[in-house]
Design a protein around this motif. Structure first.
Motif, PDB file in Angstrom:
ATOM      1  N   TRP A 391     -36.977  24.197 -67.882  1.00 12.89           N
ATOM      2  CA  TRP A 391     -37.483  22.942 -67.340  1.00 12.89           C
ATOM      3  C   TRP A 391     -38.251  23.186 -66.043  1.00 12.89           C
ATOM      4  O   TRP A 391     -39.240  22.503 -65.758  1.00 12.89           O
ATOM      5  N   ALA A 392     -37.787  24.124 -65.255  1.00  8.63           N
ATOM      6  CA  ALA A 392     -38.447  24.402 -63.968  1.00  8.63           C
ATOM      7  C   ALA A 392     -38.193  25.841 -63.584  1.00  8.63           C
ATOM      8  O   ALA A 392     -37.129  26.401 -63.859  1.00  8.63           O
ATOM      9  N   ALA A 399     -37.126  21.622 -57.333  1.00  9.20           N
ATOM     10  CA  ALA A 399     -36.890  20.444 -56.496  1.00  9.20           C
ATOM     11  C   ALA A 399     -37.509  19.203 -57.120  1.00  9.20           C
ATOM     12  O   ALA A 399     -36.909  18.117 -57.092  1.00  9.20           O
ATOM     13  N   ARG A 400     -38.698  19.372 -57.689  1.00  7.59           N
ATOM     14  CA  ARG A 400     -39.350  18.214 -58.324  1.00  7.59           C
ATOM     15  C   ARG A 400     -38.533  17.736 -59.516  1.00  7.59           C
ATOM     16  O   ARG A 400     -38.344  16.526 -59.715  1.00  7.59           O
ATOM     17  N   GLU A 409     -41.245  10.993 -66.354  1.00  8.22           N
ATOM     18  CA  GLU A 409     -41.472  11.652 -65.076  1.00  8.22           C
ATOM     19  C   GLU A 409     -41.056  13.123 -65.141  1.00  8.22           C
ATOM     20  O   GLU A 409     -41.754  14.010 -64.636  1.00  8.22           O
ATOM     21  N   LYS A 410     -39.925  13.394 -65.787  1.00  6.05           N
ATOM     22  CA  LYS A 410     -39.454  14.772 -65.912  1.00  6.05           C
ATOM     23  C   LYS A 410     -40.414  15.604 -66.770  1.00  6.05           C
ATOM     24  O   LYS A 410     -40.773  16.738 -66.409  1.00  6.05           O
ATOM     25  N   VAL A 411     -40.816  15.043 -67.895  1.00  3.88           N
ATOM     26  CA  VAL A 411     -41.662  15.804 -68.813  1.00  3.88           C
ATOM     27  C   VAL A 411     -43.066  15.966 -68.244  1.00  3.88           C
ATOM     28  O   VAL A 411     -43.684  17.031 -68.375  1.00  3.88           O
ATOM     29  N   PHE A 412     -43.571  14.934 -67.596  1.00  8.40           N
ATOM     30  CA  PHE A 412     -44.896  15.044 -66.989  1.00  8.40           C
ATOM     31  C   PHE A 412     -44.899  16.126 -65.911  1.00  8.40           C
ATOM     32  O   PHE A 412     -45.815  16.962 -65.847  1.00  8.40           O
ATOM     33  N   LEU A 417     -46.486  21.457 -63.928  1.00  5.06           N
ATOM     34  CA  LEU A 417     -46.045  22.577 -63.087  1.00  5.06           C
ATOM     35  C   LEU A 417     -45.672  23.835 -63.862  1.00  5.06           C
ATOM     36  O   LEU A 417     -45.490  24.895 -63.261  1.00  5.06           O
ATOM     37  N   SER A 418     -45.550  23.747 -65.171  1.00  2.00           N
ATOM     38  CA  SER A 418     -45.091  24.910 -65.940  1.00  2.00           C
ATOM     39  C   SER A 418     -46.267  25.665 -66.540  1.00  2.00           C
ATOM     40  O   SER A 418     -47.403  25.192 -66.581  1.00  2.00           O
TER      41      SER A 418
END
Length: 440
Positions: A391-392, A399-400, A409-412, A417-418
């Motif tokens: 996921w991150a 942190a995001r 919001e999580k998937v966007f 960022l990935s």
């Protein structure tokens, strides 16, 4: 007395946060019923095919891989990418036509050597898998050996791959031109040997209208009419100078797109890259034909080609899939390309949701290719082309992710960022074809 034994089924269960789509999400619908999110579930794979999902752990008859806290998606489908252009990715300073002559064509000339073609194909398909792309529609070069090498490399890994020898009989350097009769013979031989074998499919591959004579375009159309199961791939309306050149070369055609339409090259298995400089008549013709446009945002920005109008495509009713267009594009990572896609749409005042973007790289791409019954989702019966992602990664993304409130919001944030560094594993038909090294 003779006894027979049956091989036990190969059963694999992957645990993680499962995300896929049941249909096309609305353009700006952040809470969409088309999104199927199953946190902390098991994806059940039997003999390479998905048989279901469940919250409870499966019994001991399953090989279990626990990826708790990881994101599991269908493998990405890149609908327009150039194998030999890995050699010229990140080349400086020109627009499309100069870029082809300065960088691309010299790189492609090298693929006349079977050893170069084989090494390039192996490197390319492994790079796709290492970026989370498990299926692709690919341009090789004009050389028959380059298409053969791609088919063989993909078959060795069990991948779904669509490709075909490039057709170019004019406006190209020595070593990159064919002729109509020889190209037709090569295409027919490749079709007979590879189309429908394993998970391979042949695409009649017109480089773009300027590099094919009317006679060659007519031959390509005849191949498509003779076998409706063949794909067709080409470029259209990418760059304004290119569009002007096509108008001079084909003065009787109403538009660039019409050059292809008149020869029978627009059909439900046609993939046209870019489609930036289309008019309303073009969009209606695309919708009526069932053809799709492969949106290549990274390439369009890097070469300064223009901004594709995705909402106009939706309004007209033709399908749009996501593509990297490496080497004009700057990464095989589909997330990086979707990030650029968000920027392209934002420049026109449109906001591309994570759902619309990811659908175009998974189920939407599969359905546009007529392969929705095989790949692109976690529906039962689909082949298990699956990728597992962090996921991150890194303190900023972590942190995001920690403060993201709801699913979109999580998937966007993950999509923005990935990149390939988030990838843990890629499975093709349930078999691992890439795993991240423990020290990465």
């Amino acid at each position: 007395m003779t006894t027979t034994t049956t091989n036990p089924k190969q059963r694999l269960a992957l645990r993680g946060d499962l995300l896929d789509f049941t249909s096309m999400p609305g353009w700006a619908q952040l809470d969409s019923p088309a999104v199927r999110f199953q946190p902390d579930h098991w994806l059940l794979i039997e003999d390479g095919r998905i048989v279901g999902t469940q919250a409870a752990a499966p019994d001991a008859s399953w090989d279990r891989e626990d990826h708790s806290g990881k994101l599991i998606l269908p493998g990405f489908i890149d609908t327009h990418v150039h194998c030999p252009q890995l050699d010229v990715i990140a080349s400086y300073g020109t627009e499309l036509l100069d870029w082809l002559n300065t960088y691309t064509f010299p790189a492609e000339c090298r693929y006349a050597d079977p050893a170069v073609a084989r090494a390039g194909a192996e490197r390319f398909v492994d790079a796709l898998l290492a970026h989370g792309t498990t299926a692709a529609v690919v341009f090789p070069t004009v050389h028959k050996t380059s298409a053969e090498a791609l088919f063989e490399a993909a078959a060795a890994r069990g991948m779904r791959l669509v490709t075909g020898k490039v057709l170019m009989d004019r406006h190209a350097p020595d070593g990159l031109r064919d002729d109509v009769a020889g190209a037709e013979r090569d295409c027919i031989d490749l079709i007979q040997r590879f189309h429908g074998r394993d998970r391979l499919a042949y695409a009649v591959t017109v480089r773009f209208a300027p590099t094919s004579t009317p006679e060659q375009l007519a031959m390509a159309g005849a191949l498509c009419r003779a076998d409706a199961s063949l794909f067709m791939q080409t470029h259209v309306a990418e760059n304004r100078s290119e569009v002007e050149w096509v108008a001079r070369l084909f003065p009787d055609a109403r538009s660039y797109l019409d050059v292809y339409a008149r020869e029978g090259l627009l059909h439900p298995r046609a993939v046209l890259a870019h489609g930036i400089w289309l008019d309303e008549d073009d969009r209606r013709q695309l919708a009526a034909s069932g053809a799709q446009v492969a949106f290549c945002p990274s390439s369009n920005l890097f070469l300064g080609s223009g901004l594709f109008d995705w909402p106009a495509a939706r309004a007209a009713g033709f399908r749009v899939s996501a593509a990297s267009d490496v080497g004009g594009g700057t990464s095989l990572s589909m997330q990086r390309n979707l990030l650029d896609g968000y920027k392209v749409q934002a420049m026109a005042g449109h906001r591309l949701s994570a759902w619309a973007a990811l659908h175009a790289a998974t189920r939407g791409a599969a359905e546009a290719l007529g392969l929705g019954g095989e790949i692109g989702s976690f529906d039962a019966g689909r082949l298990a082309d699956v990728c597992v992602w962090d996921w991150a990664r890194g303190p900023v993304a972590e942190a995001r992710h920690a403060v993201a409130r709801e699913l979109h919001e999580k998937v966007f944030a993950w999509m923005i960022l990935s990149d390939e560094r988030n990838l843990l594993a890629s499975y093709v038909a349930g078999k691992p074809q890439f795993r991240r090294r423990p020290d990465r």
